[in-house]
Design a protein around this motif. Structure first.
Motif, PDB file in Angstrom:
ATOM      1  N   ILE A  21       0.833  -1.204   0.000  1.00  0.00           N
ATOM      2  CA  ILE A  21       0.000   0.000   0.000  1.00  0.00           C
ATOM      3  C   ILE A  21       0.870   1.257   0.000  1.00  0.00           C
ATOM      4  CG2 ILE A  21      -1.591   1.362   1.404  1.00  0.00           C
ATOM      5  CD1 ILE A  21      -2.942  -1.210   2.233  1.00  0.00           C
ATOM      6  N   THR A  22       1.923   1.253   0.800  1.00  0.00           N
ATOM      7  CA  THR A  22       2.806   2.425   0.859  1.00  0.00           C
ATOM      8  C   THR A  22       3.484   2.680  -0.483  1.00  0.00           C
ATOM      9  OG1 THR A  22       3.226   1.957   3.208  1.00  0.00           O
ATOM     10  CG2 THR A  22       4.744   3.450   2.085  1.00  0.00           C
ATOM     11  N   VAL A  23       3.996   1.610  -1.091  1.00  0.00           N
ATOM     12  CA  VAL A  23       4.686   1.770  -2.381  1.00  0.00           C
ATOM     13  C   VAL A  23       3.716   2.259  -3.456  1.00  0.00           C
ATOM     14  CG1 VAL A  23       5.861   0.518  -4.227  1.00  0.00           C
ATOM     15  CG2 VAL A  23       6.475   0.083  -1.848  1.00  0.00           C
ATOM     16  N   LEU A  24       2.513   1.668  -3.509  1.00  0.00           N
ATOM     17  CA  LEU A  24       1.538   2.090  -4.520  1.00  0.00           C
ATOM     18  C   LEU A  24       1.117   3.542  -4.312  1.00  0.00           C
ATOM     19  CD1 LEU A  24      -0.784  -1.040  -4.899  1.00  0.00           C
ATOM     20  CD2 LEU A  24       0.871  -0.146  -6.532  1.00  0.00           C
ATOM     21  N   ALA A  25       0.925   3.944  -3.047  1.00  0.00           N
ATOM     22  CA  ALA A  25       0.551   5.341  -2.783  1.00  0.00           C
ATOM     23  C   ALA A  25       1.649   6.293  -3.229  1.00  0.00           C
ATOM     24  CB  ALA A  25       0.256   5.518  -1.294  1.00  0.00           C
ATOM     25  N   ILE A  26       2.902   5.945  -2.948  1.00  0.00           N
ATOM     26  CA  ILE A  26       4.018   6.811  -3.367  1.00  0.00           C
ATOM     27  C   ILE A  26       4.098   6.875  -4.890  1.00  0.00           C
ATOM     28  CG2 ILE A  26       6.529   7.030  -3.361  1.00  0.00           C
ATOM     29  CD1 ILE A  26       6.506   5.859  -0.537  1.00  0.00           C
ATOM     30  N   VAL A  27       3.921   5.735  -5.556  1.00  0.00           N
ATOM     31  CA  VAL A  27       3.987   5.718  -7.029  1.00  0.00           C
ATOM     32  C   VAL A  27       2.878   6.581  -7.626  1.00  0.00           C
ATOM     33  CG1 VAL A  27       3.673   4.245  -9.050  1.00  0.00           C
ATOM     34  CG2 VAL A  27       5.142   3.496  -7.181  1.00  0.00           C
ATOM     35  N   VAL A  28       1.650   6.439  -7.096  1.00  0.00           N
ATOM     36  CA  VAL A  28       0.529   7.221  -7.632  1.00  0.00           C
ATOM     37  C   VAL A  28       0.765   8.718  -7.433  1.00  0.00           C
ATOM     38  CG1 VAL A  28      -1.915   7.747  -7.340  1.00  0.00           C
ATOM     39  CG2 VAL A  28      -1.159   5.384  -7.373  1.00  0.00           C
ATOM     40  N   VAL A  29       1.197   9.098  -6.233  1.00  0.00           N
ATOM     41  CA  VAL A  29       1.432  10.522  -5.966  1.00  0.00           C
ATOM     42  C   VAL A  29       2.556  11.062  -6.844  1.00  0.00           C
ATOM     43  CG1 VAL A  29       2.215  12.152  -4.219  1.00  0.00           C
ATOM     44  CG2 VAL A  29       0.548  10.402  -3.617  1.00  0.00           C
ATOM     45  N   THR A  30       3.618  10.281  -7.019  1.00  0.00           N
ATOM     46  CA  THR A  30       4.735  10.737  -7.857  1.00  0.00           C
ATOM     47  C   THR A  30       4.307  10.910  -9.309  1.00  0.00           C
ATOM     48  OG1 THR A  30       6.272   9.557  -6.406  1.00  0.00           O
ATOM     49  CG2 THR A  30       7.094  10.218  -8.571  1.00  0.00           C
ATOM     50  N   LEU A  31       3.579   9.932  -9.831  1.00  0.00           N
ATOM     51  CA  LEU A  31       3.123  10.033 -11.221  1.00  0.00           C
ATOM     52  C   LEU A  31       2.180  11.217 -11.404  1.00  0.00           C
ATOM     53  CD1 LEU A  31       2.521   6.270 -12.097  1.00  0.00           C
ATOM     54  CD2 LEU A  31       4.416   7.730 -12.813  1.00  0.00           C
ATOM     55  N   ARG A  32       1.284  11.424 -10.451  1.00  0.00           N
ATOM     56  CA  ARG A  32       0.358  12.548 -10.570  1.00  0.00           C
ATOM     57  C   ARG A  32       1.094  13.882 -10.494  1.00  0.00           C
ATOM     58  NH1 ARG A  32      -3.805  12.568 -13.138  1.00  0.00           N
ATOM     59  NH2 ARG A  32      -4.253  14.518 -12.060  1.00  0.00           N
ATOM     60  N   GLN A  33       2.103  13.985  -9.632  1.00  0.00           N
ATOM     61  CA  GLN A  33       2.860  15.232  -9.546  1.00  0.00           C
ATOM     62  C   GLN A  33       3.606  15.510 -10.838  1.00  0.00           C
ATOM     63  OE1 GLN A  33       5.253  14.681  -6.031  1.00  0.00           O
ATOM     64  NE2 GLN A  33       3.701  15.550  -4.687  1.00  0.00           N
ATOM     65  N   ARG A  34       4.175  14.468 -11.444  1.00  0.00           N
ATOM     66  CA  ARG A  34       4.851  14.664 -12.727  1.00  0.00           C
ATOM     67  C   ARG A  34       3.853  15.102 -13.796  1.00  0.00           C
ATOM     68  NH1 ARG A  34       9.093   9.560 -13.325  1.00  0.00           N
ATOM     69  NH2 ARG A  34      10.428  10.134 -11.553  1.00  0.00           N
ATOM     70  N   SER A  35       2.667  14.509 -13.771  1.00  0.00           N
ATOM     71  CA  SER A  35       1.648  14.893 -14.749  1.00  0.00           C
ATOM     72  C   SER A  35       1.234  16.346 -14.553  1.00  0.00           C
ATOM     73  CB  SER A  35       0.440  13.962 -14.614  1.00  0.00           C
ATOM     74  OG  SER A  35      -0.597  14.371 -15.465  1.00  0.00           O
ATOM     75  N   GLU A  36       1.074  16.761 -13.293  1.00  0.00           N
ATOM     76  CA  GLU A  36       0.689  18.147 -13.025  1.00  0.00           C
ATOM     77  C   GLU A  36       1.767  19.124 -13.475  1.00  0.00           C
ATOM     78  OE1 GLU A  36      -0.232  18.393  -8.903  1.00  0.00           O
ATOM     79  OE2 GLU A  36      -1.645  16.721  -8.992  1.00  0.00           O
TER      80      GLU A  36
END
Length: 326
Positions: free
Chosen positions: A306-321
Protein backbone atom coordinates in the motif's frame (compact mmCIF):
# COMPACT_ATOMS: atom_id res chain seq x y z
CA UNK A 1 5.62 81.62 -0.67
CA UNK A 2 7.49 78.42 -1.60
CA UNK A 3 10.06 76.91 0.76
CA UNK A 4 13.66 77.50 -0.19
CA UNK A 5 14.53 73.76 -0.37
CA UNK A 6 11.55 72.76 -2.52
CA UNK A 7 12.29 70.72 -5.63
CA UNK A 8 11.50 72.42 -8.90
CA UNK A 9 9.11 70.53 -11.10
CA UNK A 10 7.60 70.93 -14.53
CA UNK A 11 4.24 72.62 -14.81
CA UNK A 12 1.36 70.12 -14.52
CA UNK A 13 3.46 67.54 -12.70
CA UNK A 14 2.05 66.00 -9.52
CA UNK A 15 2.96 67.30 -6.09
CA UNK A 16 4.33 63.93 -4.95
CA UNK A 17 8.06 63.94 -4.14
CA UNK A 18 10.49 62.54 -6.71
CA UNK A 19 11.21 58.89 -6.58
CA UNK A 20 14.79 59.40 -5.42
CA UNK A 21 13.53 61.34 -2.41
CA UNK A 22 11.02 58.64 -1.23
CA UNK A 23 12.05 56.72 1.87
CA UNK A 24 13.39 53.29 1.01
CA UNK A 25 11.93 50.15 2.58
CA UNK A 26 14.32 48.24 4.69
CA UNK A 27 15.00 44.71 3.36
CA UNK A 28 16.44 43.48 6.58
CA UNK A 29 13.94 42.21 9.14
CA UNK A 30 15.21 42.48 12.68
CA UNK A 31 15.42 39.10 14.43
CA UNK A 32 12.52 38.22 16.64
CA UNK A 33 13.18 38.14 20.36
CA UNK A 34 14.13 34.78 21.78
CA UNK A 35 11.08 34.74 23.98
CA UNK A 36 8.74 35.14 20.98
CA UNK A 37 10.45 32.34 19.06
CA UNK A 38 10.30 30.02 22.06
CA UNK A 39 6.59 30.76 22.52
CA UNK A 40 5.91 29.98 18.87
CA UNK A 41 7.85 26.73 19.05
CA UNK A 42 5.95 25.65 22.15
CA UNK A 43 2.61 26.49 20.54
CA UNK A 44 3.55 24.48 17.44
CA UNK A 45 4.52 21.48 19.57
CA UNK A 46 1.29 21.82 21.52
CA UNK A 47 -0.80 21.76 18.34
CA UNK A 48 1.11 18.91 16.64
CA UNK A 49 1.57 16.89 19.83
CA UNK A 50 -1.83 15.13 19.96
CA UNK A 51 -1.66 14.09 16.30
CA UNK A 52 1.93 12.91 16.72
CA UNK A 53 1.00 10.92 19.83
CA UNK A 54 -1.91 9.29 17.96
CA UNK A 55 0.38 8.33 15.05
CA UNK A 56 2.91 6.79 17.43
CA UNK A 57 0.27 4.96 19.51
CA UNK A 58 -1.96 3.65 16.71
CA UNK A 59 0.46 3.27 13.78
CA UNK A 60 4.14 3.12 14.67
CA UNK A 61 3.91 0.92 17.78
CA UNK A 62 1.48 -1.62 16.16
CA UNK A 63 3.74 -1.80 13.09
CA UNK A 64 6.80 -2.47 15.24
CA UNK A 65 4.94 -5.12 17.28
CA UNK A 66 3.58 -6.77 14.10
CA UNK A 67 7.06 -6.78 12.59
CA UNK A 68 8.40 -8.50 15.69
CA UNK A 69 5.58 -11.09 15.75
CA UNK A 70 5.98 -11.77 12.02
CA UNK A 71 9.29 -13.48 12.83
CA UNK A 72 7.70 -15.90 15.30
CA UNK A 73 5.15 -18.74 15.42
CA UNK A 74 2.97 -17.13 18.12
CA UNK A 75 -0.61 -18.41 18.16
CA UNK A 76 -2.06 -15.50 20.12
CA UNK A 77 -2.62 -17.46 23.36
CA UNK A 78 0.65 -19.11 24.40
CA UNK A 79 2.97 -17.42 26.84
CA UNK A 80 6.02 -18.34 24.77
CA UNK A 81 6.79 -18.56 21.09
CA UNK A 82 9.64 -19.64 18.86
CA UNK A 83 11.59 -17.39 16.56
CA UNK A 84 11.33 -18.47 12.90
CA UNK A 85 13.38 -15.82 11.19
CA UNK A 86 12.00 -15.11 7.73
CA UNK A 87 10.19 -18.45 7.38
CA UNK A 88 6.75 -16.80 7.54
CA UNK A 89 7.66 -14.51 4.64
CA UNK A 90 9.03 -17.41 2.58
CA UNK A 91 5.84 -19.41 3.23
CA UNK A 92 3.74 -16.39 2.30
CA UNK A 93 5.15 -16.14 -1.21
CA UNK A 94 4.52 -19.86 -1.84
CA UNK A 95 0.99 -19.93 -0.39
CA UNK A 96 -1.67 -20.45 -3.14
CA UNK A 97 -4.31 -18.93 -0.85
CA UNK A 98 -2.27 -15.72 -0.67
CA UNK A 99 -1.91 -15.60 -4.47
CA UNK A 100 -5.67 -16.05 -4.94
CA UNK A 101 -6.44 -13.38 -2.32
CA UNK A 102 -3.93 -10.99 -3.89
CA UNK A 103 -5.58 -11.48 -7.31
CA UNK A 104 -9.07 -10.81 -5.92
CA UNK A 105 -7.82 -7.73 -4.06
CA UNK A 106 -6.08 -6.33 -7.14
CA UNK A 107 -9.21 -6.80 -9.25
CA UNK A 108 -11.37 -5.01 -6.67
CA UNK A 109 -8.80 -2.23 -6.19
CA UNK A 110 -8.12 -1.62 -9.89
CA UNK A 111 -11.72 -1.74 -11.13
CA UNK A 112 -13.05 0.04 -8.06
CA UNK A 113 -10.50 2.88 -8.19
CA UNK A 114 -11.18 3.64 -11.84
CA UNK A 115 -14.96 3.30 -11.54
CA UNK A 116 -15.27 5.35 -8.32
CA UNK A 117 -13.23 8.23 -9.74
CA UNK A 118 -14.91 8.26 -13.16
CA UNK A 119 -18.38 8.07 -11.60
CA UNK A 120 -17.51 10.55 -8.89
CA UNK A 121 -16.08 13.11 -11.29
CA UNK A 122 -18.89 12.74 -13.82
CA UNK A 123 -21.64 13.06 -11.23
CA UNK A 124 -19.86 15.97 -9.52
CA UNK A 125 -19.78 17.90 -12.81
CA UNK A 126 -23.48 17.15 -13.36
CA UNK A 127 -24.49 18.07 -9.80
CA UNK A 128 -22.29 21.16 -9.50
CA UNK A 129 -24.35 24.29 -8.92
CA UNK A 130 -27.49 25.24 -7.05
CA UNK A 131 -30.88 23.56 -7.15
CA UNK A 132 -33.13 21.47 -4.92
CA UNK A 133 -32.93 18.38 -7.12
CA UNK A 134 -29.15 18.53 -7.21
CA UNK A 135 -29.00 18.86 -3.42
CA UNK A 136 -31.26 15.81 -2.99
CA UNK A 137 -29.20 13.75 -5.43
CA UNK A 138 -25.98 14.68 -3.62
CA UNK A 139 -27.47 13.35 -0.39
CA UNK A 140 -28.68 10.17 -2.06
CA UNK A 141 -25.30 9.41 -3.60
CA UNK A 142 -23.48 10.06 -0.32
CA UNK A 143 -25.97 8.09 1.79
CA UNK A 144 -24.39 4.60 1.24
CA UNK A 145 -21.17 5.88 2.81
CA UNK A 146 -23.07 6.69 6.02
CA UNK A 147 -24.09 3.05 6.42
CA UNK A 148 -21.60 0.61 7.86
CA UNK A 149 -19.89 -1.85 5.52
CA UNK A 150 -21.35 -4.83 7.39
CA UNK A 151 -24.88 -3.41 7.04
CA UNK A 152 -24.32 -2.82 3.33
CA UNK A 153 -23.00 -6.36 2.93
CA UNK A 154 -26.00 -7.98 4.63
CA UNK A 155 -28.38 -5.71 2.70
CA UNK A 156 -26.98 -6.66 -0.69
CA UNK A 157 -26.65 -10.29 0.36
CA UNK A 158 -30.40 -10.32 0.98
CA UNK A 159 -31.01 -8.67 -2.41
CA UNK A 160 -28.66 -10.87 -4.47
CA UNK A 161 -29.04 -14.29 -2.80
CA UNK A 162 -30.77 -17.16 -4.55
CA UNK A 163 -33.96 -16.37 -2.63
CA UNK A 164 -33.36 -12.61 -2.67
CA UNK A 165 -35.40 -9.82 -4.11
CA UNK A 166 -33.98 -9.89 -7.65
CA UNK A 167 -34.22 -13.66 -8.10
CA UNK A 168 -37.72 -13.64 -6.63
CA UNK A 169 -38.78 -11.12 -9.26
CA UNK A 170 -37.07 -13.16 -11.99
CA UNK A 171 -38.85 -16.28 -10.77
CA UNK A 172 -42.18 -14.47 -10.79
CA UNK A 173 -41.46 -13.40 -14.39
CA UNK A 174 -40.65 -17.05 -15.27
CA UNK A 175 -37.00 -16.24 -15.82
CA UNK A 176 -34.08 -18.34 -14.67
CA UNK A 177 -32.31 -17.26 -11.52
CA UNK A 178 -28.93 -15.57 -11.64
CA UNK A 179 -26.28 -17.05 -9.28
CA UNK A 180 -25.08 -13.68 -8.02
CA UNK A 181 -23.35 -15.08 -4.93
CA UNK A 182 -22.94 -18.80 -5.71
CA UNK A 183 -21.06 -18.64 -9.04
CA UNK A 184 -17.36 -17.59 -8.74
CA UNK A 185 -17.45 -15.02 -11.57
CA UNK A 186 -20.85 -13.62 -10.62
CA UNK A 187 -19.83 -13.45 -6.95
CA UNK A 188 -16.66 -11.45 -7.68
CA UNK A 189 -18.56 -9.13 -10.01
CA UNK A 190 -21.24 -8.65 -7.34
CA UNK A 191 -18.64 -7.79 -4.70
CA UNK A 192 -16.95 -5.29 -7.02
CA UNK A 193 -20.32 -3.67 -7.81
CA UNK A 194 -21.27 -3.30 -4.15
CA UNK A 195 -17.82 -1.96 -3.26
CA UNK A 196 -18.16 0.72 -5.95
CA UNK A 197 -21.74 1.52 -4.88
CA UNK A 198 -20.72 2.01 -1.26
CA UNK A 199 -17.59 4.07 -2.03
CA UNK A 200 -18.12 6.50 -4.90
CA UNK A 201 -20.35 8.89 -2.88
CA UNK A 202 -17.29 10.22 -1.06
CA UNK A 203 -15.60 10.89 -4.38
CA UNK A 204 -18.61 12.88 -5.56
CA UNK A 205 -18.36 15.11 -2.48
CA UNK A 206 -14.59 15.60 -2.86
CA UNK A 207 -14.86 16.43 -6.56
CA UNK A 208 -17.70 18.87 -5.83
CA UNK A 209 -15.43 20.59 -3.30
CA UNK A 210 -12.68 20.74 -5.92
CA UNK A 211 -15.02 22.24 -8.51
CA UNK A 212 -15.95 25.02 -6.06
CA UNK A 213 -12.32 26.16 -5.99
CA UNK A 214 -12.12 26.82 -9.75
CA UNK A 215 -12.40 30.58 -10.38
CA UNK A 216 -15.49 31.51 -12.38
CA UNK A 217 -13.36 33.99 -14.35
CA UNK A 218 -11.44 31.12 -15.97
CA UNK A 219 -14.64 29.40 -17.07
CA UNK A 220 -16.05 32.69 -18.33
CA UNK A 221 -12.85 33.39 -20.29
CA UNK A 222 -13.09 29.96 -21.91
CA UNK A 223 -16.72 30.64 -22.93
CA UNK A 224 -15.78 34.03 -24.39
CA UNK A 225 -13.01 32.35 -26.41
CA UNK A 226 -15.64 30.04 -27.89
CA UNK A 227 -14.56 26.82 -26.16
CA UNK A 228 -17.11 24.03 -26.07
CA UNK A 229 -18.14 22.32 -22.82
CA UNK A 230 -15.85 19.39 -23.49
CA UNK A 231 -12.92 21.71 -24.35
CA UNK A 232 -13.56 23.74 -21.19
CA UNK A 233 -13.69 20.58 -19.11
CA UNK A 234 -10.53 19.05 -20.64
CA UNK A 235 -8.37 22.17 -20.80
CA UNK A 236 -9.58 24.17 -17.78
CA UNK A 237 -11.54 22.06 -15.29
CA UNK A 238 -9.50 18.86 -15.39
CA UNK A 239 -6.07 20.54 -14.90
CA UNK A 240 -7.47 22.58 -12.02
CA UNK A 241 -8.79 19.37 -10.43
CA UNK A 242 -5.45 17.56 -10.66
CA UNK A 243 -4.71 17.72 -6.88
CA UNK A 244 -8.24 16.49 -6.10
CA UNK A 245 -7.83 13.60 -8.55
CA UNK A 246 -4.59 12.58 -6.83
CA UNK A 247 -6.23 12.61 -3.39
CA UNK A 248 -9.24 10.63 -4.60
CA UNK A 249 -7.15 8.00 -6.36
CA UNK A 250 -4.92 7.43 -3.35
CA UNK A 251 -7.82 7.34 -0.87
CA UNK A 252 -9.88 4.87 -2.89
CA UNK A 253 -6.90 2.68 -3.73
CA UNK A 254 -5.83 2.39 -0.09
CA UNK A 255 -9.40 1.74 1.06
CA UNK A 256 -10.04 -1.01 -1.49
CA UNK A 257 -6.71 -2.75 -0.93
CA UNK A 258 -7.74 -3.43 2.66
CA UNK A 259 -11.43 -4.18 2.18
CA UNK A 260 -12.65 -7.16 4.17
CA UNK A 261 -15.81 -6.31 6.15
CA UNK A 262 -18.09 -6.05 3.14
CA UNK A 263 -16.80 -9.37 1.77
CA UNK A 264 -17.31 -10.96 5.18
CA UNK A 265 -20.96 -9.89 5.26
CA UNK A 266 -21.77 -10.64 1.61
CA UNK A 267 -20.05 -13.91 0.74
CA UNK A 268 -17.79 -14.82 3.69
CA UNK A 269 -15.04 -15.23 1.10
CA UNK A 270 -16.99 -17.80 -0.95
CA UNK A 271 -17.75 -19.58 -3.08
CA UNK A 272 -14.63 -21.67 -2.44
CA UNK A 273 -12.53 -18.59 -1.64
CA UNK A 274 -13.14 -16.85 -4.97
CA UNK A 275 -14.05 -13.57 -3.25
CA UNK A 276 -11.52 -13.84 -0.46
CA UNK A 277 -9.51 -10.61 -0.28
CA UNK A 278 -6.03 -10.25 1.18
CA UNK A 279 -7.22 -8.39 4.29
CA UNK A 280 -9.93 -11.04 4.82
CA UNK A 281 -7.20 -13.71 4.62
CA UNK A 282 -5.12 -11.91 7.26
CA UNK A 283 -8.08 -11.92 9.64
CA UNK A 284 -8.82 -15.59 8.91
CA UNK A 285 -5.25 -16.66 9.62
CA UNK A 286 -5.06 -14.64 12.82
CA UNK A 287 -8.44 -15.17 14.50
CA UNK A 288 -9.75 -18.42 12.98
CA UNK A 289 -6.52 -20.37 12.52
CA UNK A 290 -4.57 -18.86 15.43
CA UNK A 291 -1.51 -18.01 13.29
CA UNK A 292 -0.73 -14.56 14.62
CA UNK A 293 2.90 -14.72 13.47
CA UNK A 294 1.98 -15.71 9.92
CA UNK A 295 -0.85 -13.16 9.77
CA UNK A 296 1.54 -10.46 11.00
CA UNK A 297 3.91 -11.25 8.12
CA UNK A 298 0.96 -10.95 5.69
CA UNK A 299 -0.08 -7.62 7.19
CA UNK A 300 3.48 -6.25 6.96
CA UNK A 301 3.62 -7.16 3.27
CA UNK A 302 0.22 -5.53 2.71
CA UNK A 303 1.39 -2.35 4.43
CA UNK A 304 4.52 -2.21 2.25
CA UNK A 305 2.49 -2.74 -0.93
CA UNK A 306 0.00 0.00 0.00
CA UNK A 307 2.81 2.42 0.86
CA UNK A 308 4.69 1.77 -2.38
CA UNK A 309 1.54 2.09 -4.52
CA UNK A 310 0.55 5.34 -2.78
CA UNK A 311 4.02 6.81 -3.37
CA UNK A 312 3.99 5.72 -7.03
CA UNK A 313 0.53 7.22 -7.63
CA UNK A 314 1.43 10.52 -5.97
CA UNK A 315 4.73 10.74 -7.86
CA UNK A 316 3.12 10.03 -11.22
CA UNK A 317 0.36 12.55 -10.57
CA UNK A 318 2.86 15.23 -9.55
CA UNK A 319 4.85 14.66 -12.73
CA UNK A 320 1.65 14.89 -14.75
CA UNK A 321 0.69 18.15 -13.02
CA UNK A 322 4.13 19.66 -13.69
CA UNK A 323 3.93 18.62 -17.34
CA UNK A 324 0.54 20.35 -17.65
CA UNK A 325 1.86 23.52 -15.99
CA UNK A 326 4.82 23.65 -18.39
Amino acid sequence: MRPSNATLSAPGASDSPPVHERPRRTQHTPPRPLRVRAARSLSSIFMVGPALAAVVAFILIPVVVAGRLSLTDWDGFSDSYKSLGLDNYVQLFHDPGVKNAAYVTLVIAAVGTVACNVLGLGLAVMLNGEGRVKAILRGLFFYPHVLGAVIIGFLWSAILSSEGAINTLLNAAHRSKIPFLSDPHWALASVVFVVIWSTFGVNVVLYLAGLQTIPESLLEAARIDGASRWQTFRQVVLPMLAPTVTINVVLVLVQLLRVYDLVLAMTDGGPAGHTQTYAYLVLSESFLNGKIGYASAQSIVLMIVITVLAIVVVTLRQRSEKAVEQ
